[in-house]
Design an enzyme around this catalytic site. Structure first.
Site, PDB file in Angstrom:
ATOM      1  N   ARG A  22      56.720  42.195  48.004  1.00 24.55           N
ATOM      2  CA  ARG A  22      56.688  42.596  46.588  1.00 24.55           C
ATOM      3  C   ARG A  22      57.159  41.489  45.670  1.00 24.55           C
ATOM      4  NH1 ARG A  22      60.468  44.385  43.710  1.00 24.55           N
ATOM      5  NH2 ARG A  22      61.654  45.387  45.365  1.00 24.55           N
ATOM      6  N   ASP A  39      42.877  35.291  27.842  1.00 25.00           N
ATOM      7  CA  ASP A  39      42.214  35.904  28.987  1.00 25.00           C
ATOM      8  C   ASP A  39      40.911  35.129  29.175  1.00 25.00           C
ATOM      9  OD1 ASP A  39      40.542  37.463  30.592  1.00 25.00           O
ATOM     10  OD2 ASP A  39      41.362  39.364  29.860  1.00 25.00           O
ATOM     11  N   LYS A  75      36.899  39.632  39.064  1.00 25.89           N
ATOM     12  CA  LYS A  75      35.565  39.279  38.589  1.00 25.89           C
ATOM     13  C   LYS A  75      35.110  37.964  39.224  1.00 25.89           C
ATOM     14  CE  LYS A  75      36.571  42.926  36.201  1.00 25.89           C
ATOM     15  NZ  LYS A  75      37.098  42.900  34.854  1.00 25.89           N
ATOM     16  N   TYR A 106      39.249  43.352  25.709  1.00 24.15           N
ATOM     17  CA  TYR A 106      38.939  44.144  26.903  1.00 24.15           C
ATOM     18  C   TYR A 106      39.626  45.515  26.765  1.00 24.15           C
ATOM     19  CZ  TYR A 106      39.147  45.774  31.698  1.00 24.15           C
ATOM     20  OH  TYR A 106      39.056  46.536  32.825  1.00 24.15           O
TER      21      TYR A 106
HETATM   22  C1  LIG Z   1      38.223  43.444  34.200  1.00 25.52           C
HETATM   23  C2  LIG Z   1      38.916  42.718  33.129  1.00 25.52           C
HETATM   24  C3  LIG Z   1      40.309  42.836  32.949  1.00 25.52           C
HETATM   25  C4  LIG Z   1      41.170  43.744  33.802  1.00 25.52           C
HETATM   26  O1  LIG Z   1      41.189  43.316  35.119  1.00 25.52           O
HETATM   27  P1  LIG Z   1      41.480  44.279  36.382  1.00 25.52           P
HETATM   28  O2  LIG Z   1      41.395  43.341  37.524  1.00 25.52           O
HETATM   29  O3  LIG Z   1      40.422  45.341  36.380  1.00 25.52           O
HETATM   30  O4  LIG Z   1      42.826  44.850  36.176  1.00 25.52           O
HETATM   31  C5  LIG Z   1      40.907  42.105  31.947  1.00 25.52           C
HETATM   32  N1  LIG Z   1      40.187  41.305  31.135  1.00 25.52           N
HETATM   33  C6  LIG Z   1      38.851  41.174  31.258  1.00 25.52           C
HETATM   34  C7  LIG Z   1      38.123  40.269  30.321  1.00 25.52           C
HETATM   35  C8  LIG Z   1      38.174  41.877  32.253  1.00 25.52           C
HETATM   36  O5  LIG Z   1      36.842  41.757  32.360  1.00 25.52           O
END
Ligand SMILES: *Cc1c(COP(=O)(O)O)cnc(C)c1O
Length: 388
Positions: A55, A181, A206, A109
């Site tokens: 953890r 992000d 992703k 997002y």
């Molecule tokens: C999917 C996504 C997230 C969140 O990510 P998770 O892995 O689903 O928690 C954050 N920002 C963007 C741009 C995303 O496409």
């Protein structure tokens, strides 16, 4: 074992394959093993900070992945997390407390939007949404308590690109920590730290993993900042399972091949859609018609695999088109090897009011398309069939 500093500087493709690998190799193994143990030996000379526990994200797989992520983004340190939202929430909570304020770019997002507008507000952390292209507005929304500027490299689903250079310099000038992000761009197409951003976040679910079989996230920043974020992550329990770290590392090795191909394929598909009589509009940063094309060309090494387009006047017509696609699957996720299509008004942005969606330009007929690694010609044929 953690010493993986290369002797000579390497390019991204090489780093993707080798960065973070243990030296010397463990038992000569070319692929680092997965450490699953939750019990680690504690020696009399060890201090509290030497305690190893999954953890605490400090098993060899976590540490190696942190080094690799930092190397890919050109940052000092990296931290892998249980999801993109775990990275985003731990980062925001490490930087903000009751009474603090942050500036956030419009069109976030969905999960981040709810975190900021619901959970953070309940913790006494205030925010203002700002136009990513309007530095004048940023200034008027600035408060003495403003600590953070939160941006996204490419907005979802309209693929807009904010004035990222100005966001980085504005943040520096006003003592704000700039967060971005960068999920849609990936380090193959953009490395925001080179532009002056303090923290880079990804949903590694992703593009970074890319195989649609792992949920993960990460943050890359200075050593001190990453240590503070890790303390939050340790307490909120957002560590990534070592098995998933291993899979993420396997996925990362092909990131440059995948994203390079996806970017080239998406451009061809965007051009095809732009020339199709049934398509009312196409949004892709690689098209000259995209309002932020010049900025994308200046800042990015490629335009990525995401595009969106409008077909039909209403939801039914557009849903019908998506249902006729044979290769592209109807799904709200993105960034994998499989092409997926979704209608944001019904999925990713369904939580927003219609008025808010319309204000942002997300019509009922809008389709978001995440281009996979299938043959470009097959994807174009698939779209052609579904549109006709
Ligand atoms: C999917 C996504 C997230 C969140 O990510 P998770 O892995 O689903 O928690 C954050 N920002 C963007 C741009 C995303 O496409």
């Amino acid at each position: 074992m953690a010493d993986s500093t290369p002797r000579t500087p390497q390019r991204l493709q090489t780093k993707l394959v080798h960065s973070g690998d243990p030296h010397p190799r463990i038992e000569g193994s070319g692929i680092a093993p997965i450490f699953r143990s939750t019990i680690w030996e504690y020696r009399p000379e060890d201090g509290y900070h030497d305690v190893r526990y999954p953890r605490l994200s400090n098993l060899p797989n976590h540490v190696q992945m942190g080094e690799k992520l930092a190397d890919l983004e050109g940052g000092e340190a990296g931290l892998v997390t249980a999801s993109g939202m775990a990275a985003i929430s731990a980062t925001l909570l490490s930087l903000l407390g009751a009474g603090d304020h942050l500036l956030v770019q419009h069109g976030l997002y969905g999960g981040t939007h709810s975190l900021v507008t619901d959970d953070l507000v309940r913790l006494g952390i205030e925010h203002d949404f700002v136009d990513g292209n309007d530095p004048g507005e940023w200034k008027t929304k600035l408060r003495p308590s403003t600590k953070v500027f939160y941006a996204e490299s490419i907005s979802n689903p309209l693929l807009g690109i904010s004035d990222l250079e100005r966001i980085a310099t504005f943040s520096r000038e006003h003592n704000l920590v700039s967060l971005i992000d960068s999920t849609f761009t990936s380090p193959v197409n953009f490395r925001p730290i080179e532009l002056g951003f303090d923290c880079v976040l990804h949903s590694a679910t992703k593009y970074l993993n890319g195989h649609s079989d792992v949920v993960a996230g990460c943050v890359i920043a200075s050593t001190d900042r990453v240590a503070a974020i890790k303390r939050k992550l340790d307490h909120f329990g957002g560590s990534l399972d070592p098995q998933a770290v291993y899979l993420l590392n396997r996925g990362l090795k092909t990131l440059a091949l995948r994203v390079g191909y996806q970017s080239a394929s998406a451009l061809e598909i965007a051009r095809f859609l732009e020339s199709h009589s049934k398509v009312r509009s196409v949004r892709y940063p690689g098209l000259e018609s995209h309002p932020d094309h010049a900025r994308a060309a200046r800042l990015f090494d490629g335009y990525g695999g995401m595009l969106s387009f409008e077909v039909g006047e209403d939801a039914d017509e557009t849903d019908g088109m998506i249902a006729r696609l044979e290769i592209a699957m109807a799904s709200a996720s993105l960034g994998g090897m499989e092409t997926v299509a979704t209608r944001p008004a019904a999925t990713t942005h369904a939580g927003m009011s219609r008025a808010e969606r319309e204000r942002l330009g997300i019509s009922d007929g809008l389709v978001r398309f995440s281009v996979g690694i299938e043959a470009t010609e097959d994807l174009i044929d698939d779209l052609q069939r579904a549109l006709d």
